[in-house]
Design an enzyme around this catalytic site. Structure first.
Site, short mmCIF file in Angstrom:
data_model
loop_
_atom_site.label_atom_id
_atom_site.label_comp_id
_atom_site.label_asym_id
_atom_site.label_seq_id
_atom_site.Cartn_x
_atom_site.Cartn_y
_atom_site.Cartn_z
N THR A 1 34.91 43.03 39.33
CA THR A 1 35.81 42.99 38.16
C THR A 1 36.95 43.55 39.18
O THR A 1 37.72 42.96 39.29
CB THR A 1 35.38 43.84 37.02
N HIS A 2 37.00 44.80 40.05
CA HIS A 2 37.59 45.84 40.38
C HIS A 2 37.77 45.11 41.63
O HIS A 2 39.10 45.06 42.18
CB HIS A 2 37.14 47.27 41.07
#
Ligand code: HEM
Ligand code: SF4
Ligand code: SF4
Lengths: 222, 303
Positions: free
Chosen positions: A169-170
C-alpha cells in the site's frame, strides 16, 4: 543538497538516506523471507546465492532494519501524532481515493494513511525482530523452549505478511500520488503539491517562513 | 544422507507436486525396541557411530549413565536412563533408546521450507537429504519428539536415518545387528506389531499388567515402536511424550496461514493495479500551484 528555487523541502538528506536504507533492508528481508515461506517462492533464495545463504543473511539484514527503522522514528515521530484532522480526513477517504481532493479536510505533514504506515511498522518491525531472534537457530536455538519457538515462528510469519501488505500500500501510494516519489528521492516538492495534499503543513511553513520540512520555531533564524 | 532414488517417495518437503510414486509395492518397515529386554549396554549407540561414521566431541561425566547427555549432530541415537521408584517402592531401571521415531505423519517434514531436504520413502523411513538442507531449524520446531539437531559447523540438520542406506539393500539397521539381547528387532511393520503383541502377552503374564506397544496414533503411528512395561505412562521413560502430535502452532503456521497470506498479498497488489487503471494517478493541478503561490505571496506581502 541545493533544491530548485521556489520548491519546498519535504525530506532532509539524512531522512532520505535513512529511508532508503530501510527500504533496501525491507525488500531484501521480504525476498529472503518469502523464499522460506512458501515452496513456490523458494526460487527467490537463488537471488542470495542459495537457500543456505538466504537463511543465513536474513536475520542479519533484520538487525540492520531494526536500527534503520529506529532512525526513521527519530526523524518522523513528531509529525505522526494522531489528531482530529486525521478523523476528518479518514471520513473523506473515498474522495481521496477518487482523486477528488477539493473539499477533503486539510492535513499537516502526514495524513492518517501515512501515520498508519508509520506506527504499524513501528510495531511490526520490533515484533519481527524479537520473534526473529527466537527462531534464529544458530545463536538462539537453545535459548528458548521449542514451544516458544513454534509460537515465534507463527507470529513472525503473520507479522511479515501484515508488513508486506502494508508495504505494498505504501509503495502504491507513492506511485499514485504524483510528486511524492521525488519528495523522497530528490527531497523536494512544489508548493502546489503541498497545497493539494498537505495544506496545513504548507500553511505552517509559509507562516513561519520555513523552507521545510518543519515550521521554523520562534527565535530560529534561517 | 544421500538421496536413495532406488526407493519410492510418499512425501517430499516443501513441494506442491506429487512425488514420484509408481513403485508403491514396498512393505512398510518398522524397528521394534523392546525396552523390557534392554540391558543398557549401548552396543546400538556404538554401532550407530560406527556405521554412520559419527565421532562426537568427548564430553564430561555428569553423574549419569546418559552419555553424551543429549542427542547432537553426531549422536543420532542415545540411551536414556531413568531410575524410577515404582508404586511398590521398588527401584526400576528404565532404559530407553532415544532417536527419530520415523513418524507416519512427520512434523519435521511438514515444517521444512527447503524442497527435498526431508523425504519419506514408501517403506516409511523419514530421511534428511543434507545437500538440500538450508539449516533453518524448522524441523526442530516441527518434531513432536525433539529429535533433529542442526550442526553449528556445516549448518545441516541431522538425525537417525533408520539406516536407509542399509535397508535399501536389504539389510537391517546397524543398531539392530549389534544388539546382544535381541531387544531391537527390524522387519515389516505388520510383523513387528504382531511380534510386539506376543511380547505384551508374555509381559502381562509376568505381572506387568500395563505392558503395551507404543505406536502413537497422534502422528499416524511410527516406524520405530517401543514395547513398554508401563505403556499407560510413556513419560516415565525419560519424557517420552504420552500423546505426541504435531503442535497446533505448527499446523496453523504451515497450514491455513499460507493460502490466507498469498490471498492477502495478491489482493493488495491487484487492488493497487485496478485503482491505477480506473482512477489513475493523482496529479497536482495548475490551480494548486496558483493557490499555493498566492498563499506565499500574501504572506511575503505582510512581512
Ligand atoms: C527485524 C528483524 C528480523 C529478524 C531478526 C528476522 C529473523 C528471521 C529468522 C531467524 C527466520 C528463520 C529463517 C532464518 O534463520 O533465516 C525468519 C524467517 C522469515 N522472515 Fe524474518 N526476520 C526479521 C525481519 C523480517 C521482515 C521485515 C520480514 C518481511 C518483510 C521477514 C519475513 C520473514 C519470513 C516471511 C520468514 C519465513 C517465515 C516462514 O517460514 O513461515 N522477516 N526471519
Ligand atoms: S534445518 Fe531442518 S527444516 Fe531446515 S532445511 Fe534443514 S531439514 Fe529442512
Ligand atoms: S521423530 Fe521427529 S524427526 Fe523423526 S520423523 Fe518424527 S517428526 Fe521427524
Amino acid at each position: 543538497m541545493s533544491y530548485p528555487r521556489g520548491t519546498i523541502v519535504r525530506n532532509t538528506t539524512a531522512a532520505r538516506i535513512n529511508h532508503w536504507i530501510t527500504a533496501a533492508c525491507f525488500v531484501l528481508l521480504m525476498l529472503s523471507g518469502l523464499s522460506m515461506f512458501h515452496p513456490l517462492l523458494f526460487f527467490l533464495s537463488a537471488l542470495f546465492g542459495s537457500g543456505q545463504w538466504a537463511r543465513a543473511i536474513h536475520p542479519w539484514i533484520g538487525c540492520v532494519l531494526l536500527v534503520s527503522y529506529a532512525g526513521l522514528i527519530v526523524q518522523f515521530w513528531r509529525d505522526n501524532f494522531w489528531n482530529w484532522d486525521d478523523i476528518a480526513w479518514m471520513a473523506a477517504i473515498v474522495r481521496v481515493l477518487r482523486n477528488e481532493e477539493e473539499g477533503v479536510p486539510e492535513v499537516g505533514r502526514f495524513n492518517a494513511g501515512q501515520k498508519f504506515v508509520f506506527w504499524s511498522m513501528g510495531l511490526l518491525v520490533p515484533a519481527l525482530f524479537l520473534t526473529g531472534l527466537v527462531i534464529w537457530e544458530y545463536y538462539f536455538g537453545a535459548a528458548t523452549s521449542i514451544e516458544t519457538q513454534r509460537a515465534a515462528a507463527l507470529i513472525h510469519s503473520y507479522a511479515a505478511i501484515a508488513a508486506i501488505i502494508i508495504w505494498i500500500t505504501h509503495v502504491y501510494a507513492a506511485i499514485w500520488v504524483r510528486g511524492s516519489m521525488r519528495g523522497m528521492t530528490q527531497g523536494y516538492v512544489t508548493p502546489g503539491w503541498a497545497w493539494r495534499h498537505h495544506r496545513k503543513w504548507l500553511r505552517s511553513l509559509v507562516a513561519t517562513g520555513s523552507p521545510g520540512p518543519r515550521p521554523r520555531r520562534a527565535g530560529e533564524n534561517s | 544422507m544421500s538421496n536413495l532414488q532406488s526407493q519410492d517417495y510418499i512425501r517430499i518437503s516443501a513441494t506442491t507436486l506429487t512425488p514420484p510414486s509408481v513403485r508403491r509395492h514396498e512393505q512398510e518397515v518398522a524397528k521394534l525396541i523392546d525396552v523390557t529386554r534392554c540391558i543398557g549396554c549401548k552396543a546400538c549407540q556404538a554401532a550407530c557411530m560406527e556405521w554412520n561414521d559419527l565421532r562426537g566431541e568427548v564430553g564430561h561425566f555428569e553423574g549419569t549413565y546418559d552419555n553424551p547427555l543429549d542427542l547432537d549432530p553426531n549422536t543420532w541415537t542415545l540411551m536414556r536412563f531413568t531410575e524410577w521408584d515404582n508404586d511398590q517402592g521398588n527401584l526400576e531401571w528404565l532404559i530407553r533408546k532415544d532417536g527419530c521415531m520415523h513418524c507416519e505423519d512427520p512434523g519435521c517434514l511438514k515444517a521444512c521450507p527447503a524442497p527435498g531436504a526431508i523425504v519419506q520413502y514408501a517403506n516409511g523411513i523419514v530421511d534428511f537429504i543434507s545437500e538440500n538442507c538450508i539449516g533453518c531449524g524448522y524441523c526442530v520446531k516441527g518434531c513432536p519428539f525433539n529429535i533433529p539437531r542442526v550442526s553449528k559447523v556445516d549448518h545441516k540438520s541431522y538425525k537417525c536415518t533408520l539406516c536407509s542406506d542399509r535397508v535399501t539393500v536389504g539389510r537391517e539397521p546397524a543398531c539392530v545387528k549389534a544388539c546382544p539381547t535381541g531387544a531391537i528387532m527390524f522387519g515389516s511393520k505388520s510383523d513387528m506389531t504382531a511380534w510386539a503383541g506376543e511380547r505384551v502377552i508374555d509381559l502381562k503374564a509376568r505381572g506387568f499388567e500395563n505392558a503395551g506397544l507404543y505406536d502413537p496414533p497422534g502422528v499416524g503411528g511410527t516406524h520405530v515402536m517401543y514395547v513398554l512395561h508401563h505403556a499407560d505412562r510413556p513419560s516415565l521413560y525419560a519424557g517420552l511424550p504420552d500423546n505426541p502430535k504435531i503442535s497446533a502452532l505448527v499446523e496453523v503456521w504451515k497450514g491455513f496461514l499460507k493460502p490466507l497470506a498469498v490471498a492477502g498479498v495478491a489482493l493488495a497488489a491487484v487492488a493497487g493495479f485496478f485503482h491505477w487503471i480506473t482512477l489513475g494517478p493523482n496529479e497536482v493541478q495548475p490551480e494548486d500551484e496558483a493557490a499555493a503561490a498566492k498563499l506565499i505571496n500574501d504572506s511575503q506581502g505582510r512581512t
